[in-house]
Design a protein around this motif. Structure first.
Motif, mmCIF file in Angstrom:
data_model
loop_
_atom_site.group_PDB
_atom_site.id
_atom_site.type_symbol
_atom_site.label_atom_id
_atom_site.label_comp_id
_atom_site.label_asym_id
_atom_site.label_seq_id
_atom_site.Cartn_x
_atom_site.Cartn_y
_atom_site.Cartn_z
ATOM 1 N N TYR A 1 0.785 -1.232 0.000
ATOM 2 C CA TYR A 1 0.000 0.000 0.000
ATOM 3 C C TYR A 1 0.819 1.286 0.000
ATOM 4 O O TYR A 1 0.276 2.367 0.205
ATOM 5 C CB TYR A 1 -0.958 -0.012 1.198
ATOM 6 N N LYS A 2 2.096 1.172 -0.229
ATOM 7 C CA LYS A 2 2.937 2.360 -0.375
ATOM 8 C C LYS A 2 4.103 2.009 -1.284
ATOM 9 O O LYS A 2 4.560 0.866 -1.318
ATOM 10 C CB LYS A 2 3.427 2.874 0.987
ATOM 11 N N ALA A 3 4.554 3.013 -2.019
ATOM 12 C CA ALA A 3 5.654 2.778 -2.953
ATOM 13 C C ALA A 3 6.325 4.098 -3.280
ATOM 14 O O ALA A 3 5.730 5.179 -3.147
ATOM 15 C CB ALA A 3 5.141 2.126 -4.239
ATOM 16 N N LYS A 4 7.561 4.009 -3.706
ATOM 17 C CA LYS A 4 8.243 5.155 -4.289
ATOM 18 C C LYS A 4 8.078 5.108 -5.805
ATOM 19 O O LYS A 4 7.982 4.032 -6.395
ATOM 20 C CB LYS A 4 9.723 5.162 -3.899
ATOM 21 N N ILE A 5 8.026 6.298 -6.398
ATOM 22 C CA ILE A 5 7.939 6.391 -7.853
ATOM 23 C C ILE A 5 9.336 6.669 -8.378
ATOM 24 O O ILE A 5 10.021 7.576 -7.911
ATOM 25 C CB ILE A 5 6.948 7.488 -8.278
ATOM 26 N N THR B 1 8.659 5.386 4.577
ATOM 27 C CA THR B 1 9.626 4.672 3.733
ATOM 28 C C THR B 1 11.068 4.977 4.130
ATOM 29 O O THR B 1 11.999 4.698 3.372
ATOM 30 C CB THR B 1 9.411 5.021 2.248
ATOM 31 N N GLY B 2 11.244 5.587 5.298
ATOM 32 C CA GLY B 2 12.588 5.811 5.813
ATOM 33 C C GLY B 2 13.270 7.084 5.359
ATOM 34 O O GLY B 2 14.464 7.272 5.625
ATOM 35 N N ASP B 3 12.540 7.997 4.712
ATOM 36 C CA ASP B 3 13.161 9.230 4.214
ATOM 37 C C ASP B 3 13.772 10.054 5.341
ATOM 38 O O ASP B 3 14.883 10.579 5.213
ATOM 39 C CB ASP B 3 12.128 10.088 3.473
ATOM 40 N N MET B 4 13.030 10.210 6.451
ATOM 41 C CA MET B 4 13.529 11.020 7.567
ATOM 42 C C MET B 4 14.827 10.438 8.124
ATOM 43 O O MET B 4 15.757 11.176 8.473
ATOM 44 C CB MET B 4 12.485 11.110 8.680
ATOM 45 N N HIS B 5 14.889 9.118 8.208
ATOM 46 C CA HIS B 5 16.080 8.478 8.755
ATOM 47 C C HIS B 5 17.267 8.646 7.811
ATOM 48 O O HIS B 5 18.410 8.818 8.256
ATOM 49 C CB HIS B 5 15.801 7.001 9.014
ATOM 50 N N ASN C 1 13.302 10.005 -4.101
ATOM 51 C CA ASN C 1 12.142 9.635 -4.916
ATOM 52 C C ASN C 1 10.842 9.813 -4.129
ATOM 53 O O ASN C 1 10.738 9.363 -2.977
ATOM 54 C CB ASN C 1 12.253 8.177 -5.369
ATOM 55 N N PRO C 2 9.815 10.432 -4.723
ATOM 56 C CA PRO C 2 8.540 10.667 -4.032
ATOM 57 C C PRO C 2 7.813 9.374 -3.670
ATOM 58 O O PRO C 2 7.985 8.340 -4.313
ATOM 59 C CB PRO C 2 7.728 11.481 -5.043
ATOM 60 N N ASN C 3 6.968 9.457 -2.626
ATOM 61 C CA ASN C 3 6.207 8.312 -2.120
ATOM 62 C C ASN C 3 4.750 8.402 -2.556
ATOM 63 O O ASN C 3 4.126 9.457 -2.449
ATOM 64 C CB ASN C 3 6.252 8.282 -0.593
#
Length: 558
Positions: free
Chosen positions: A36-40, A127-131, A253-255
């Motif tokens: 239910y979530k992905a990067k483009i 998706t771990g962007d902040m980390h 990459n956007p989520n």
């Protein structure tokens, strides 16, 4: 009434590959994180670069109050309502920071029946962007201290290190600290500081970068320190850029996720608007414009902060041309601006509303200065009386702006039909008749740019610059970075730099106490008032109410 998280648990999500397919994105162009979530991928964005753009809608608000305005909820509900009207709308929102999630503000995934899901994932690690941003920032800090420890070939003055370590959490104890204690083997002792990840320059860089190559270039331009003879040291001088970029390879990459009603939502980047530029990433907004007929995005806090920076920084750098500004308010918040205590806001009070509605008027006037038509969205509460609603409608009519009442919290997209219709009509009526432009020329002197914002947006009579601010401006001018936009860090609660001055403050000056350079991001930061870049937790943090069952079901998020 179900809580936000209970509503989210009942959502009937569809597989993210199917959400992508509805936008014309192939499954091979996704980097999935579960169902239910992905990067483009960058390949998808490259394929779409010459596709026509949709219409860009910015959602902003009056100055926030304890009564709440519901800007993110309104943004989500507006996109859902547009889908109900047969319009292909794509959301572009910021990612939540763990600091507010566990602190006082709560999550940033909307509320009621206007939410993005999976809500727990988005509000927590996502998706771990902040980390990744935290790791890249702290790697640079570690390389600086290691360079000093290993002989300091560049002659870095440890007293003039410009970059702070960061953590995506509210932790006041880390604002000021001493590192390198414990003897020679543990490094060179010096004063250090932490800021929250969303206030870091790397967060701003990620959100303003065009692509991976531009991200790498900007990272190399970060001013990290000065030498003993006052020469600048950049991240590129420390050979840190390649490793930092590698850590951010996926984060850039956007989520892609969805709303409760399966409307596509791109969520990426999350700088605070009171201490940074407060907008989601350029890549996310551009992608939303390519994939939808309408792109609905938001900027943090009130229009004096988020919207100003959206127009003057983000739109300037990205070449974006907004078609409509939606200004969110509530009658409750306007009465609070008129002097009513939070506990008494449910009672009808026409006089207080008339007194406090001037805050809305100032934001309307400010947004019109950018050449973009305005629609006022009143987040409707059951306590709003007919007399109060009449006052708001008349006030907006006198200022020549459309006003619509929204019930998206209770009714989802259906509750936003009136607002969506007003926005669509406003865009169509003004097509070809508007001319967006930033409010200042970035080539003006730094002090002049700050004064333009202070006088035209905050309504200040002038600006005071401390000796430290004057020194910072002089150093930036000597480095040749003075002809870039300014990002003013200011309280979100008032048009002034004093959070206690509600409504429409008059006869005040703004005090700029410090001016810093974010050369990688491409703007100058001016700090006013008591703004801190590392918030603290409240007496009873939201974390105290969050729990998880033995089966893994989270409760207490809101």
């Amino acid at each position: 009434m179900l809580s936000d998280i209970e509503i989210a648990h009942n959502a009937k999500m569809i597989k993210i590959k199917d959400i992508a397919a509805s936008l014309g994105v192939d499954e091979d162009e996704l980097i999935p994180y579960g169902h239910y979530k992905a990067k483009i991928s960058a390949e998808c964005m490259e394929r779409l670069k010459d596709a026509p753009d949709g219409k860009l809608i910015l959602v902003t608000a009056i100055n926030p109050t304890p009564a709440g305005e519901g800007k993110t909820t309104t943004s989500i509900g507006l996109a859902q309502a547009m889908y109900k009207l047969g319009k292909k709308a794509v959301l572009a929102l910021r990612e939540p920071s763990l600091g507010p999630v566990f602190g006082i503000k709560g999550g940033a995934a909307g509320g009621g029946y206007a939410q993005v899901v999976p809500m727990e994932d988005i509000n927590l690690h996502f998706t771990g962007d902040m980390h990744a941003i935290t790791a890249a920032n702290n790697l640079l800090c570690a390389i600086i201290d290691n360079h000093i420890q290993q002989g300091n070939e560049l002659g870095i003055d440890a007293r003039r290190i410009q970059i702070k370590r960061c953590l995506d959490m509210n932790d006041r104890a880390l604002r000021n600290c001493i590192i390198g204690l414990g003897g020679k083997i543990n490094g060179v002792p010096r004063e250090d500081h932490f800021q929250i990840t969303v206030a870091s320059e790397i967060m701003a860089i990620l959100c303003l970068a065009d692509d991976l190559a531009d991200l790498k270039r900007r990272l190399g331009q970060i001013l990290v320190a000065y030498t003993y003879d006052s020469k600048p040291v950049y991240a590129s001088d420390l050979s840190a850029v390649g490793a930092m970029t590698a850590l951010l390879k996926e984060a850039v990459n956007p989520n892609l996720v969805q709303t409760l009603e399966n409307t596509p939502a791109i969520i990426h980047g999350g700088p605070f608007a009171n201490i940074a530029h407060g907008c989601n990433s350029v890549r996310a907004t551009r992608l939303a414009l390519k994939l939808g007929d309408y792109a609905v995005t938001e900027a943090g806090f009130g229009s004096d902060l988020g919207a100003e920076k959206f127009f003057d920084i983000k739109c300037r750098y990205a070449g974006l041309k907004p078609c409509c500004t939606v200004l969110v308010a509530t009658i409750r918040a306007l009465k609070y601006n008129g002097g009513v205590a939070k506990a008494d806001l449910a009672a009808e009070n026409a006089e207080a509303l008339k007194k406090g509605i001037v805050n809305l008027g100032a934001h309307i006037e400010n947004m019109k200065k950018y050449g973009v038509p305005v629609v006022v969205a009143i987040n409707h509460f059951y306590t709003d009386t007919d007399a109060e609603i009449k006052i708001v409608k008349q006030y907006c009519a006198e200022r020549g702006v459309a006003v619509a009442f929204s019930d998206v919290f209770l009714n989802g997209g259906e509750g936003g039909i009136e607002l969506a219709g007003a926005v669509i009509d406003t865009i169509e009526q003004n097509e070809g008749r508007t001319g967006f432009a930033p409010i200042y020329d970035e080539k003006l002197p730094i002090k002049e740019k700050i004064e333009i914002i202070a006088k035209q947006i905050y309504r200040a009579k002038g600006v005071n610059f401390t000796a430290a601010a004057e020194k910072g401006i002089k150093e930036i001018e000597q480095l040749g970075f003075d002809k870039i936009p300014v990002c003013i860090a200011k309280t979100q609660y008032s048009l002034s730099d004093d959070p206690a001055k509600l409504g429409l403050p008059a006869d005040f000056t703004i005090t700029v106490r410090e001016v810093r350079l974010s050369s990688g991001a491409g703007f100058v930061v001016a700090l006013t008032g008591d703004i801190m870049t590392m918030p603290g937790l409240p007496k009873v943090p939201a974390a105290n109410g969050i729990d998880i069952s033995d089966s893994g079901e989270i409760s207490g998020l809101f």
